[in-house]
Motif scaffolding. Structure first.
Motif, PDB file in Angstrom:
ATOM      1  N   GLU A   8      -7.199   5.435 -51.180  1.00 17.50           N
ATOM      2  CA  GLU A   8      -5.983   5.888 -51.859  1.00 17.50           C
ATOM      3  C   GLU A   8      -5.587   7.267 -51.356  1.00 17.50           C
ATOM      4  O   GLU A   8      -6.383   8.213 -51.407  1.00 17.50           O
ATOM      5  CB  GLU A   8      -6.182   5.920 -53.376  1.00 17.50           C
ATOM      6  CG  GLU A   8      -4.901   6.218 -54.137  1.00 17.50           C
ATOM      7  CD  GLU A   8      -5.058   6.033 -55.645  1.00 17.50           C
ATOM      8  OE1 GLU A   8      -4.042   5.809 -56.323  1.00 17.50           O
ATOM      9  OE2 GLU A   8      -6.211   6.109 -56.125  1.00 17.50           O
ATOM     10  N   LEU A   9      -4.375   7.376 -50.857  1.00 19.63           N
ATOM     11  CA  LEU A   9      -3.861   8.637 -50.332  1.00 19.63           C
ATOM     12  C   LEU A   9      -2.885   9.234 -51.335  1.00 19.63           C
ATOM     13  O   LEU A   9      -1.943   8.564 -51.780  1.00 19.63           O
ATOM     14  CB  LEU A   9      -3.161   8.410 -48.996  1.00 19.63           C
ATOM     15  CG  LEU A   9      -3.994   7.758 -47.894  1.00 19.63           C
ATOM     16  CD1 LEU A   9      -3.154   7.542 -46.645  1.00 19.63           C
ATOM     17  CD2 LEU A   9      -5.213   8.606 -47.563  1.00 19.63           C
ATOM     18  N   ALA A  10      -3.085  10.488 -51.674  1.00 17.93           N
ATOM     19  CA  ALA A  10      -2.230  11.167 -52.650  1.00 17.93           C
ATOM     20  C   ALA A  10      -0.957  11.658 -51.973  1.00 17.93           C
ATOM     21  O   ALA A  10      -0.996  12.266 -50.898  1.00 17.93           O
ATOM     22  CB  ALA A  10      -2.971  12.336 -53.278  1.00 17.93           C
ATOM     23  N   TRP A  11       0.151  11.393 -52.612  1.00 15.82           N
ATOM     24  CA  TRP A  11       1.471  11.806 -52.117  1.00 15.82           C
ATOM     25  C   TRP A  11       2.001  12.858 -53.085  1.00 15.82           C
ATOM     26  O   TRP A  11       2.423  12.536 -54.202  1.00 15.82           O
ATOM     27  CB  TRP A  11       2.388  10.594 -52.058  1.00 15.82           C
ATOM     28  CG  TRP A  11       3.734  10.804 -51.441  1.00 15.82           C
ATOM     29  CD1 TRP A  11       4.492  11.932 -51.443  1.00 15.82           C
ATOM     30  CD2 TRP A  11       4.498   9.825 -50.720  1.00 15.82           C
ATOM     31  NE1 TRP A  11       5.670  11.731 -50.788  1.00 15.82           N
ATOM     32  CE2 TRP A  11       5.698  10.455 -50.335  1.00 15.82           C
ATOM     33  CE3 TRP A  11       4.268   8.493 -50.401  1.00 15.82           C
ATOM     34  CZ2 TRP A  11       6.682   9.766 -49.631  1.00 15.82           C
ATOM     35  CZ3 TRP A  11       5.245   7.816 -49.697  1.00 15.82           C
ATOM     36  CH2 TRP A  11       6.443   8.444 -49.304  1.00 15.82           C
ATOM     37  N   ALA A  12       1.973  14.122 -52.684  1.00 23.69           N
ATOM     38  CA  ALA A  12       2.325  15.220 -53.577  1.00 23.69           C
ATOM     39  C   ALA A  12       3.834  15.308 -53.792  1.00 23.69           C
ATOM     40  O   ALA A  12       4.622  15.227 -52.833  1.00 23.69           O
ATOM     41  CB  ALA A  12       1.799  16.529 -53.022  1.00 23.69           C
ATOM     42  N   LEU A  13       4.224  15.489 -55.047  1.00 21.50           N
ATOM     43  CA  LEU A  13       5.614  15.752 -55.410  1.00 21.50           C
ATOM     44  C   LEU A  13       5.733  17.203 -55.868  1.00 21.50           C
ATOM     45  O   LEU A  13       4.770  17.766 -56.397  1.00 21.50           O
ATOM     46  CB  LEU A  13       6.066  14.820 -56.536  1.00 21.50           C
ATOM     47  CG  LEU A  13       6.034  13.323 -56.225  1.00 21.50           C
ATOM     48  CD1 LEU A  13       6.408  12.521 -57.477  1.00 21.50           C
ATOM     49  CD2 LEU A  13       6.978  12.987 -55.083  1.00 21.50           C
ATOM     50  N   PRO A  14       6.879  17.830 -55.705  1.00 22.04           N
ATOM     51  CA  PRO A  14       7.045  19.214 -56.162  1.00 22.04           C
ATOM     52  C   PRO A  14       6.836  19.315 -57.673  1.00 22.04           C
ATOM     53  O   PRO A  14       7.314  18.466 -58.440  1.00 22.04           O
ATOM     54  CB  PRO A  14       8.490  19.552 -55.782  1.00 22.04           C
ATOM     55  CG  PRO A  14       8.877  18.554 -54.745  1.00 22.04           C
ATOM     56  CD  PRO A  14       8.108  17.312 -55.065  1.00 22.04           C
ATOM     57  N   ALA A  15       6.134  20.329 -58.087  1.00 30.57           N
ATOM     58  CA  ALA A  15       5.873  20.520 -59.510  1.00 30.57           C
ATOM     59  C   ALA A  15       7.027  21.276 -60.159  1.00 30.57           C
ATOM     60  O   ALA A  15       7.738  22.058 -59.509  1.00 30.57           O
ATOM     61  CB  ALA A  15       4.570  21.287 -59.693  1.00 30.57           C
ATOM     62  N   ALA A  27      13.715   6.460 -54.306  1.00 30.02           N
ATOM     63  CA  ALA A  27      15.009   7.054 -53.957  1.00 30.02           C
ATOM     64  C   ALA A  27      15.091   8.540 -54.269  1.00 30.02           C
ATOM     65  O   ALA A  27      15.915   9.259 -53.685  1.00 30.02           O
ATOM     66  CB  ALA A  27      16.135   6.307 -54.674  1.00 30.02           C
ATOM     67  N   ASP A  28      14.250   9.023 -55.191  1.00 31.69           N
ATOM     68  CA  ASP A  28      14.281  10.438 -55.573  1.00 31.69           C
ATOM     69  C   ASP A  28      13.192  11.262 -54.897  1.00 31.69           C
ATOM     70  O   ASP A  28      13.015  12.443 -55.213  1.00 31.69           O
ATOM     71  CB  ASP A  28      14.125  10.552 -57.091  1.00 31.69           C
ATOM     72  CG  ASP A  28      12.790   9.992 -57.588  1.00 31.69           C
ATOM     73  OD1 ASP A  28      12.261   9.059 -56.945  1.00 31.69           O
ATOM     74  OD2 ASP A  28      12.280  10.482 -58.612  1.00 31.69           O
ATOM     75  N   VAL A  29      12.466  10.669 -53.961  1.00 31.18           N
ATOM     76  CA  VAL A  29      11.305  11.334 -53.349  1.00 31.18           C
ATOM     77  C   VAL A  29      11.673  11.846 -51.961  1.00 31.18           C
ATOM     78  O   VAL A  29      11.934  11.068 -51.043  1.00 31.18           O
ATOM     79  CB  VAL A  29      10.106  10.361 -53.243  1.00 31.18           C
ATOM     80  CG1 VAL A  29       8.934  11.039 -52.544  1.00 31.18           C
ATOM     81  CG2 VAL A  29       9.708   9.869 -54.627  1.00 31.18           C
ATOM     82  N   TYR A  30      11.708  13.177 -51.803  1.00 35.96           N
ATOM     83  CA  TYR A  30      12.064  13.730 -50.497  1.00 35.96           C
ATOM     84  C   TYR A  30      10.897  14.451 -49.829  1.00 35.96           C
ATOM     85  O   TYR A  30      11.062  15.003 -48.741  1.00 35.96           O
ATOM     86  CB  TYR A  30      13.283  14.656 -50.594  1.00 35.96           C
ATOM     87  CG  TYR A  30      13.183  15.803 -51.566  1.00 35.96           C
ATOM     88  CD1 TYR A  30      12.468  16.952 -51.252  1.00 35.96           C
ATOM     89  CD2 TYR A  30      13.829  15.759 -52.796  1.00 35.96           C
ATOM     90  CE1 TYR A  30      12.391  18.023 -52.128  1.00 35.96           C
ATOM     91  CE2 TYR A  30      13.770  16.818 -53.681  1.00 35.96           C
ATOM     92  CZ  TYR A  30      13.051  17.953 -53.342  1.00 35.96           C
ATOM     93  OH  TYR A  30      12.969  19.010 -54.217  1.00 35.96           O
ATOM     94  N   THR A  31       9.733  14.452 -50.446  1.00 36.03           N
ATOM     95  CA  THR A  31       8.543  14.926 -49.739  1.00 36.03           C
ATOM     96  C   THR A  31       7.976  13.775 -48.909  1.00 36.03           C
ATOM     97  O   THR A  31       8.426  12.631 -49.011  1.00 36.03           O
ATOM     98  CB  THR A  31       7.481  15.425 -50.734  1.00 36.03           C
ATOM     99  OG1 THR A  31       7.142  14.356 -51.628  1.00 36.03           O
ATOM    100  CG2 THR A  31       7.998  16.606 -51.521  1.00 36.03           C
ATOM    101  N   ASN A  32       6.985  14.070 -48.098  1.00 34.73           N
ATOM    102  CA  ASN A  32       6.368  13.031 -47.272  1.00 34.73           C
ATOM    103  C   ASN A  32       4.864  13.221 -47.229  1.00 34.73           C
ATOM    104  O   ASN A  32       4.316  14.130 -47.856  1.00 34.73           O
ATOM    105  CB  ASN A  32       6.975  13.021 -45.870  1.00 34.73           C
ATOM    106  CG  ASN A  32       6.866  14.365 -45.178  1.00 34.73           C
ATOM    107  OD1 ASN A  32       5.906  15.109 -45.390  1.00 34.73           O
ATOM    108  ND2 ASN A  32       7.855  14.710 -44.365  1.00 34.73           N
ATOM    109  N   VAL A  33       4.214  12.348 -46.486  1.00 37.39           N
ATOM    110  CA  VAL A  33       2.762  12.400 -46.316  1.00 37.39           C
ATOM    111  C   VAL A  33       2.450  12.507 -44.831  1.00 37.39           C
ATOM    112  O   VAL A  33       3.038  11.777 -44.016  1.00 37.39           O
ATOM    113  CB  VAL A  33       2.078  11.146 -46.900  1.00 37.39           C
ATOM    114  CG1 VAL A  33       0.598  11.117 -46.545  1.00 37.39           C
ATOM    115  CG2 VAL A  33       2.268  11.079 -48.401  1.00 37.39           C
ATOM    116  N   THR A  34       1.555  13.403 -44.479  1.00 32.83           N
ATOM    117  CA  THR A  34       1.057  13.495 -43.110  1.00 32.83           C
ATOM    118  C   THR A  34      -0.457  13.586 -43.166  1.00 32.83           C
ATOM    119  O   THR A  34      -1.010  14.432 -43.878  1.00 32.83           O
ATOM    120  CB  THR A  34       1.624  14.732 -42.387  1.00 32.83           C
ATOM    121  OG1 THR A  34       3.051  14.671 -42.369  1.00 32.83           O
ATOM    122  CG2 THR A  34       1.110  14.794 -40.954  1.00 32.83           C
TER     123      THR A  34
END
Length: 576
Positions: free
Chosen positions: A397-404, A374-381
């Motif tokens: 395994e695909l890495a899903w980056a979150l803002p640092a 619910a708190d994740v607003y980035t995505n994966v392409t």
């Protein structure tokens, strides 16, 4: 008697327009220039250049199931009728024939089995223009097909008499004298969550669409379109089959499908109106997909994809929406419409799979569907992803980056690109629920409840305020190290010509209106979940914040009836 599965010489209309045909098994008969009769021992249809105007079945012997209605036809963008110039049997088996109705733009195939009430359809592209909508539909006898059914709504179609003194307020939307509104958009649904839908007379007759696959539908999980309705000008019971749609409920886009693209096959199914029977038939179709009888190499040649999504903070991407679409990432997933498309949800561990995928190159997209994300607003392409015949492409395994360097101050609503969790949001579709939202409200973080105190859409002139607290020490610390606050506004939809100002403690951050947002029709077409998603961010200097109570304000400055802003989520974070 004519040999089975062959073109039958003209027998004259009189001998064929009955509950059963004189030919044994599936047949096609040409009765005139651009006129044919076809079917099997259980049903038959009279087809003209564009319209199939008569339908007989052993379900109701001697009864024309079209009656005074328009019948079956195909069109492009709801305006250009498909005109058939020739029909022929192009393939056959021991118990079926495949009839191709040829036109300049597309060929429509009817695959007819000996003992099936109904037929399989598929459409092959030849030279369609750049388009938004391609569909087939039945308009059937309103005296027989009284009800409509989707996976969301099962009810009597509005009686035709209601339209006589009603006022049309927009496309196929009518206000009655008592103030209630009837609209075809209340019967809409999300195309990838359908089971079966159609029109029926309980315990009498039913006409249904069963789509065992959604690979030929356009757009992502958030794609919505029309299903069934009452035609206001004639009273016809309408059963829509909109499989190519980059227009309804989104910012429209024209696409040009490639030559040879196949839409389908799907099943048009006739029965006595029993929904239990259709459910059983659907299970049978799901088990049979992909159909072995379609002799098309590209259709039969398939592979699979597997993978696991893991967020950069170590969490599994549980429940994420995963979409297999175009390699061209400049095209939004909601309006991708040239290729074939697949959707799924990741499991609790973030794992996902796509079985039975046509071979070729795809783009893989993933985003939060709320819940644990619910708190994740980035995505994966990830593009391109190759699908090879007979093989499984294991992406690992695909890495899903979150803002640092982000620390949440508050969040209102789950990031899932829809407004379902808010007051008055969610299903079913219903016209003008925006008018029930207050003009002014105050949402107190930590006290107010999103399900009751924040509404799915804002429309009326007024101000919605989010009130939140900032600790004095935290404000001093973030100010000292040069941090700023970041306000993220996620909209599930926007319908012009609304305008609203966004402020923090009275300091204007920006204006959201049709100068910066392109309109989608979600709100005024009865959706309380989504139109087209937008994401806006404003950076806030710590000097505009205070220790103690702060406010974010959303002030509507321009109002248009039925329009407004549909909410998804609002975040405020410290960013280092």
């Amino acid at each position: 008697m004519a040999p089975r599965h062959q073109l039958v010489p003209s027998l004259g209309l009189a001998s064929l327009l009955c509950s059963t045909a004189s030919a044994a098994g599936p047949f096609l008969t040409q009765t005139g220039t651009q006129e044919w009769v076809f079917g099997n021992d259980l049903w038959n249809v009279s087809q003209g250049a564009s319209y199939a105007t008569k339908l007989y079945s052993t379900i109701l012997p001697g009864e024309d199931l079209v009656g005074t209605a328009y019948g079956h036809y195909s069109d492009i963008d709801g305006a250009t009728l498909v005109e058939y110039t020739n029909a022929s049997i192009v393939a056959s088996g021991d118990d079926w024939i495949d009839i191709a109705f040829e036109s300049t733009d597309v060929d429509l195939h009817w695959v007819i089995f000996d003992d099936l009430q109904g037929a399989y359809h598929y459409m092959v592209n030849k030279a369609t223009p750049s388009l938004e909508i391609l569909r087939t539909l039945w308009r059937l006898n309103p005296d027989l097909f009284l009800n409509g059914r989707t996976n969301i709504k099962d009810d009597i179609l509005p009686p035709f008499s209601l339209y006589a003194n009603a006022t049309e307020v927009q496309d196929e939307t009518f206000e009655l004298a008592n103030g209630t509104v009837i609209t075809k958009y209340d019967w809409s649904n999300f195309v990838r969550y359908r089971d079966y839908y159609g029109v029926y007379g309980p315990d009498v007759v039913g006409s249904w669409w069963i789509h065992p696959s959604t690979e030929y539908f356009t757009g992502s999980q958030l794609s919505q379109t029309l299903t069934v309705h009452r035609e206001s000008s004639t009273g016809d019971s309408v059963q829509l089959n909109v499989f190519q749609d980059t227009s309804h409920f989104r910012v429209g886009a024209y696409v040009t499908p490639p030559v040879g693209k196949i839409w389908g096959p799907w099943l048009w199914y006739l029965n006595n109106g029993s929904k239990e029977d259709v459910e059983q038939r659907r299970a049978q179709e799901l088990a049979s997909w992909p159909y072995s009888w379609l002799n098309n190499t590209a259709y039969q040649t398939r592979g699979a994809i597997t993978g696991t999504l893991t967020l950069s903070d170590g969490r599994p991407a549980a429940g994420a929406s995963v979409f297999l679409g175009d390699t061209d990432t400049s095209i939004r997933p909601l309006v991708q419409g040239t290729n074939y498309y697949y959707t799924t949800q990741a499991d609790a561990s973030g794992a996902f799979s796509f079985p039975d995928v046509r071979t070729g190159a795809y783009g893989l997209y993933a985003w939060s569907d709320g819940g644990a994300l619910a708190d994740v607003y980035t995505n994966v392409t990830l593009t391109p992803v190759a699908v090879t015949a007979g093989e499984t492409t294991a992406l690992g395994e695909l890495a899903w980056a979150l803002p640092a360097g982000r620390t949440e101050i508050f969040r209102v609503g789950d990031f899932d690109k829809n407004a379902s969790e808010f007051a008055n949001g969610g299903l079913p579709y219903k016209f003008n629920v925006t008018s029930l939202s207050p003009a002014n409200l105050t949402f107190v973080v930590g006290q107010s409840d999103v399900a009751t105190d924040w509404y799915y859409a804002s429309s009326a002139l007024g101000t919605w305020t989010i009130q939140f607290e900032i600790d004095e020490a935290a404000l001093a610390g973030y100010s000292a190290n040069g941090s700023t606050a970041l306000l993220s506004i996620s909209l599930a939809g926007y319908s012009q010509s609304q305008a609203q100002n966004v402020d923090v403690n009275g300091v204007l951050l920006g204006t959201l209106d049709d100068d910066v947002l392109t309109s989608d029709p979600g709100l005024y077409r009865s959706s309380r979940i989504s139109g087209e998603w937008r994401f806006i961010q404003y950076e806030i200097d710590p000097s505009d914040l205070v220790a103690g109570t702060n406010t974010i304000g959303f002030t509507i400055t321009r109002f248009t009836e039925w329009r407004g802003f549909m909410w998804d989520s609002i975040f405020l974070e410290w960013q280092s």
